[in-house]
Design an enzyme around this catalytic site. Structure first.
Site, short mmCIF file in Angstrom:
data_model
loop_
_atom_site.label_atom_id
_atom_site.label_comp_id
_atom_site.label_asym_id
_atom_site.label_seq_id
_atom_site.Cartn_x
_atom_site.Cartn_y
_atom_site.Cartn_z
N GLU A 1 47.27 46.47 45.95
CA GLU A 1 46.49 46.38 44.71
C GLU A 1 47.26 46.99 43.53
O GLU A 1 47.24 46.45 42.42
CB GLU A 1 45.13 47.08 44.92
CG GLU A 1 44.25 47.18 43.69
CD GLU A 1 43.91 45.85 43.03
OE1 GLU A 1 44.18 44.79 43.61
OE2 GLU A 1 43.38 45.89 41.89
N GLU B 1 50.45 41.92 36.97
CA GLU B 1 49.66 41.01 36.14
C GLU B 1 49.60 41.41 34.68
O GLU B 1 49.50 40.55 33.81
CB GLU B 1 48.26 40.77 36.72
CG GLU B 1 47.34 41.95 36.72
CD GLU B 1 46.01 41.66 37.40
OE1 GLU B 1 45.52 40.53 37.31
OE2 GLU B 1 45.46 42.58 38.02
N ASN C 1 34.63 22.03 31.55
CA ASN C 1 35.35 22.99 32.41
C ASN C 1 35.47 22.36 33.78
O ASN C 1 34.54 21.72 34.24
CB ASN C 1 34.52 24.26 32.64
CG ASN C 1 34.44 25.10 31.42
OD1 ASN C 1 35.13 24.85 30.45
ND2 ASN C 1 33.58 26.11 31.47
N GLY C 2 36.59 22.62 34.46
CA GLY C 2 36.72 22.14 35.84
C GLY C 2 37.82 21.10 35.94
O GLY C 2 38.62 20.91 35.02
N CYS D 1 38.36 28.34 31.66
CA CYS D 1 37.70 27.68 30.54
C CYS D 1 36.27 28.20 30.34
O CYS D 1 35.61 28.57 31.30
CB CYS D 1 37.61 26.18 30.79
SG CYS D 1 39.18 25.41 31.14
N LYS E 1 48.17 44.99 40.12
CA LYS E 1 47.77 45.47 38.78
C LYS E 1 48.99 45.52 37.87
O LYS E 1 48.95 45.06 36.74
CB LYS E 1 47.20 46.87 38.91
CG LYS E 1 45.84 47.29 38.62
CD LYS E 1 44.66 46.45 38.40
CE LYS E 1 44.62 45.05 38.82
NZ LYS E 1 43.49 44.54 39.48
N TRP F 1 41.73 26.76 29.46
CA TRP F 1 42.83 27.31 30.26
C TRP F 1 43.46 26.09 30.92
O TRP F 1 42.84 25.44 31.77
CB TRP F 1 42.27 28.28 31.30
CG TRP F 1 43.29 29.07 32.05
CD1 TRP F 1 43.93 30.19 31.62
CD2 TRP F 1 43.78 28.82 33.37
NE1 TRP F 1 44.78 30.65 32.59
CE2 TRP F 1 44.70 29.83 33.68
CE3 TRP F 1 43.51 27.85 34.33
CZ2 TRP F 1 45.37 29.89 34.89
CZ3 TRP F 1 44.18 27.90 35.54
CH2 TRP F 1 45.10 28.92 35.81
N ARG G 1 37.76 35.58 29.73
CA ARG G 1 37.97 34.74 30.90
C ARG G 1 39.38 34.16 30.94
O ARG G 1 39.80 33.63 31.96
CB ARG G 1 36.95 33.59 30.89
CG ARG G 1 35.53 34.06 31.08
CD ARG G 1 34.55 33.00 30.64
NE ARG G 1 34.53 31.87 31.55
CZ ARG G 1 33.61 31.68 32.48
NH1 ARG G 1 32.66 32.56 32.65
NH2 ARG G 1 33.64 30.62 33.25
N HIS H 1 62.95 46.18 57.23
CA HIS H 1 63.10 44.89 57.90
C HIS H 1 63.48 43.79 56.91
O HIS H 1 63.33 42.61 57.21
CB HIS H 1 61.81 44.53 58.65
CG HIS H 1 61.49 45.50 59.73
ND1 HIS H 1 62.23 45.58 60.89
CD2 HIS H 1 60.56 46.49 59.81
CE1 HIS H 1 61.74 46.56 61.65
NE2 HIS H 1 60.74 47.13 61.01
N LYS I 1 40.03 35.23 33.88
CA LYS I 1 39.16 36.20 34.54
C LYS I 1 38.37 35.56 35.67
O LYS I 1 38.22 36.13 36.74
CB LYS I 1 38.19 36.79 33.49
CG LYS I 1 37.25 37.84 34.03
CD LYS I 1 38.00 39.10 34.37
CE LYS I 1 37.13 40.17 34.98
NZ LYS I 1 37.96 41.18 35.66
C1 F6R Z 1 43.20 40.77 39.46
C2 F6R Z 1 42.00 39.97 39.49
C3 F6R Z 1 42.00 38.76 40.35
C4 F6R Z 1 40.60 38.52 40.95
C5 F6R Z 1 40.56 37.18 41.69
C6 F6R Z 1 39.23 36.94 42.35
O1 F6R Z 1 43.04 41.88 38.63
O2 F6R Z 1 41.04 40.24 38.83
O3 F6R Z 1 42.96 38.84 41.36
O4 F6R Z 1 40.30 39.57 41.82
O5 F6R Z 1 40.83 36.14 40.78
O6 F6R Z 1 38.20 36.97 41.42
P1 F6R Z 1 36.72 37.29 41.83
O7 F6R Z 1 36.67 38.68 42.34
O8 F6R Z 1 35.93 37.08 40.59
O9 F6R Z 1 36.37 36.31 42.93
#
Ligand code: F6R
Length: 600
Positions: free
Chosen positions: A477, A484, A99-100, A2, A481, A73, A27, A500, A595
């Site tokens: 990673e 998502e 927010n929250g 949010c 990527k 969100w 975000r 395994h 985000k």
């Molecule tokens: C994936 C991504 C998330 C963030 C995670 C932590 O592409 O961006 O997995 O890495 O939500 O966010 P931060 O780094 O802002 O604590």
């Protein structure tokens, strides 16, 4: 997650709020709304979906010069019109954005407003109804708002309008980020300086549970007892153009391309005048005194932490554990006697990581935050901060922050190693310069990555990433990527682990992306590739110069073995980008994701 904006001044608030919300789109959100106040009172306009939808709706909205806005969100209640913010009290006198997550909203509802009919399923509506309840009992709006703040448990950033008071936006926060921006003849609120950087670069931080009265020409900050608090403002060093896409079709592509520039900036920022690597001596002292480092992070930042652990142990010689923050907070392992906590967070706002920081600070343990956002909550609340200098990362899928985190961790580890008198086996600055050039090569090879995405991922439902040692960390990673943004079910595995259990999933044509950049395990990972090929897999091998074999799909330039994650990941970022693009998906704003994850 949010986002909140607010404006009080003399201009048309609607356009300023909408532009602010557009800046917060990155975000992640599923509905949005604004409330503006003019002589006729407060007008609320909301829309499900994107800000573009909200824009259409606001054509009918008033032209007030005060307003609040929100991107939601969904946490409580589905993302529909009724649950979108702003929410209003029954009489419509009070209007709020939040927010929250309020943990005790049901108890508060039962205790104070059991007979008030709620229109939404949200915790937020309870807050605004409570303000009305206390106002009806005779309290001033400020006192009613303060009373409600004193009752709330959980996280919140709030902006409240009173239709009977054209002079004030009532503001408070707890655990969720919120800033007040200072203008000339106007003031703004924003959950992120980026949202309002077009109108002001001067901001005041707010602390938890302060009551803030934002007016056209003043910002009054008080504690819950009504004592006034003085707070200096600071200049947010964000270049407004950094937050634009420029010539790129997506922020993610722009941010992937920015990685060589970010590497150069980091090399510059962490170098002294003599050309030696530098880190604040207080940080080095705390690392030096620690008997164990605990890295706490989530998602991509956690994956960067896994790579950082290798540097801290192999170069600096400090035992290091890496933990997912949301687990650590509820299942804290037995801690060493003198731990140092390193919080890795692009946004510096991740609620799961902050929850751990709050606990470890209570226990008196030292902390260092590695973040991209100066002045973020994790940065403010930790003992030390190392900045990523990556520039705003707007795409939900993190790319340049991951490589920046790894680069900063490598520098920290090398400086500690030097201070510990450990012999350095590499010249890190030289090696990082080689990494920078290697990233450039891969970015230039984007058409090849697009071809790989076409050949391996165009129609598949799932994909596996495998690697050993450093490559295993990167495979996690790479899989994150891909899943998502393309919604392909993707998992990263240690090459030796497949047999395994997971190998049961390999069918004819299943794509297996294998990383082969580590000399010590080159033969073993190639053996693992043979195992999956024998079961019908379609292997995509990404190797490194000097270790390549005929038939490898792509060969990255040669770099120092512990630094390969900085380079190999770029090919995986691009492959994921094109896989999502080919599926016609919203690369920068994948479904269900946010985000900055400011709820636990
Ligand atoms: C994936 C991504 C998330 C963030 C995670 C932590 O592409 O961006 O997995 O890495 O939500 O966010 P931060 O780094 O802002 O604590």
């Amino acid at each position: 997650m949010c986002g909140i904006v607010g404006y009080i001044g003399t201009q048309n608030a609607k356009e300023i709020l909408l532009r602010g919300l557009e800046k917060l789109e990155y975000r992640g959100y599923d509905s949005a709304g604004i409330a503006t106040r003019d002589e006729q009172g407060v007008t609320v306009t909301k829309a499900q979906g994107r800000i573009a939808e909200l824009r259409k709706e606001t054509e009918k909205a008033g032209d007030g010069s005060t307003g609040i806005g929100h991107t939601r969100w969904a946490t409580h209640g589905v993302p529909n019109y009724d649950n979108s913010h702003p929410h209003q009290s029954s009489s419509k006198r009070f209007t709020i954005v939040h927010n929250g997550v309020i943990e005790n909203y049901e108890e508060l509802q039962q205790a104070y407003i059991p007979n008030v009919e709620l229109k939404s399923d949200t915790d937020t509506e309870v807050i605004v109804q409570l303000v009305e309840h206390f106002s009806n009992e005779g309290l001033s709006t400020e006192d009613a708002f303060t009373k409600v703040i004193s009752l709330l448990h959980g996280s919140y950033a709030l902006g409240l309008l009173d239709s009977e008071d054209s002079e004030t936006i009532y503001v408070a926060k707890n655990k969720s980020p919120l800033l007040v921006g200072i203008g000339n003849g106007f003031n703004v609120i924003a959950s992120d300086a980026l949202a309002m950087i077009q109108v002001t670069s001067e901001y005041k931080e707010l602390k938890d549970q302060e009551i803030v009265l934002v007016q056209r020409d003043s910002v009054v900050i008080k504690d819950l007892e009504g004592n006034h608090i003085d707070r200096e403002s600071y200049t947010a060093e964000i270049d407004a153009s950094d937050a634009e896409k420029g010539v790129y079709s997506h922020y993610m592509l722009k941010e992937i391309h920015e990685q060589p520039a970010v590497m150069r900036r980091i090399i510059q920022e962490y170098q002294d005048e003599e050309g030696n690597l530098k880190i604040d001596p207080e940080i080095i002292k705390d690392v030096h005194e620690a008997d164990r480092i605990y890295i706490i992070a989530a998602g991509t930042s956690y994956h960067a932490g896994l790579v950082g652990k290798e540097f801290l142990e192999k170069w600096a010689g400090v035992p290091t554990e890496v933990h997912v923050s949301s687990e650590f907070v509820y299942n804290t392992p037995l801690l060493s006697e003198k731990p140092l906590f390193i919080y890795i967070s692009q946004s510096g706002e991740t609620a799961d990581s902050r929850a751990v920081l709050v606990e470890t600070t209570k226990l008196g343990h030292k902390s260092l935050t590695i973040t991209n956002v100066a002045g973020s909550t994790l940065s403010r609340e930790a003992d030390h901060t190392l900045l990523l200098h990556a520039g705003p990362e707007i795409a939900v899928a993190s790319t340049k922050a991951y490589t920046a985190q790894i680069a900063v961790l490598s520098i920290l580890s090398q400086v500690v190693a030097k201070e510990h008198g450990r012999e350095a086996d590499i010249d890190l600055l030289r090696e990082l310069a080689k990494v920078t050039t290697a990233i450039e090569t891969i970015v230039d090879d984007a058409p090849k990555m697009e071809q790989i995405a076409t050949d391996f991922l165009k129609t598949t439902r799932n994909a596996f990433f495998i690697g050993r040692t450093m490559d295993y960390n990167v495979s996690l990673e790479g899989a994150l990527k891909l899943k998502e943004i393309s919604y392909i079910q993707a998992e990263g595995f240690a090459g030796g682990e497949l047999k395994h259990g997971t190998i049961a999933l390999i069918e004819d044509g299943t794509p297996v992306i294998a990383l082969a950049t580590q000399e010590g395990v080159n033969l073993s990972i190639r053996g693992n590739v043979k195992e999956v090929v024998a079961r019908g897999a379609n292997p995509c091998i990404i190797s490194m110069e000097g270790l390549e074999k005929e038939g490898d799909t792509y060969v990255i330039p040669h770099v120092y073995d512990l630094l390969t994650p900085l380079v190999s990941v770029v090919s995986l970022q691009l492959i994921s980008y094109y896989a999502a693009l080919h599926r016609d998906l919203d690369v920068d704003k994948p479904r269900n994701l946010a985000k900055s994850v400011t709820v636990e």
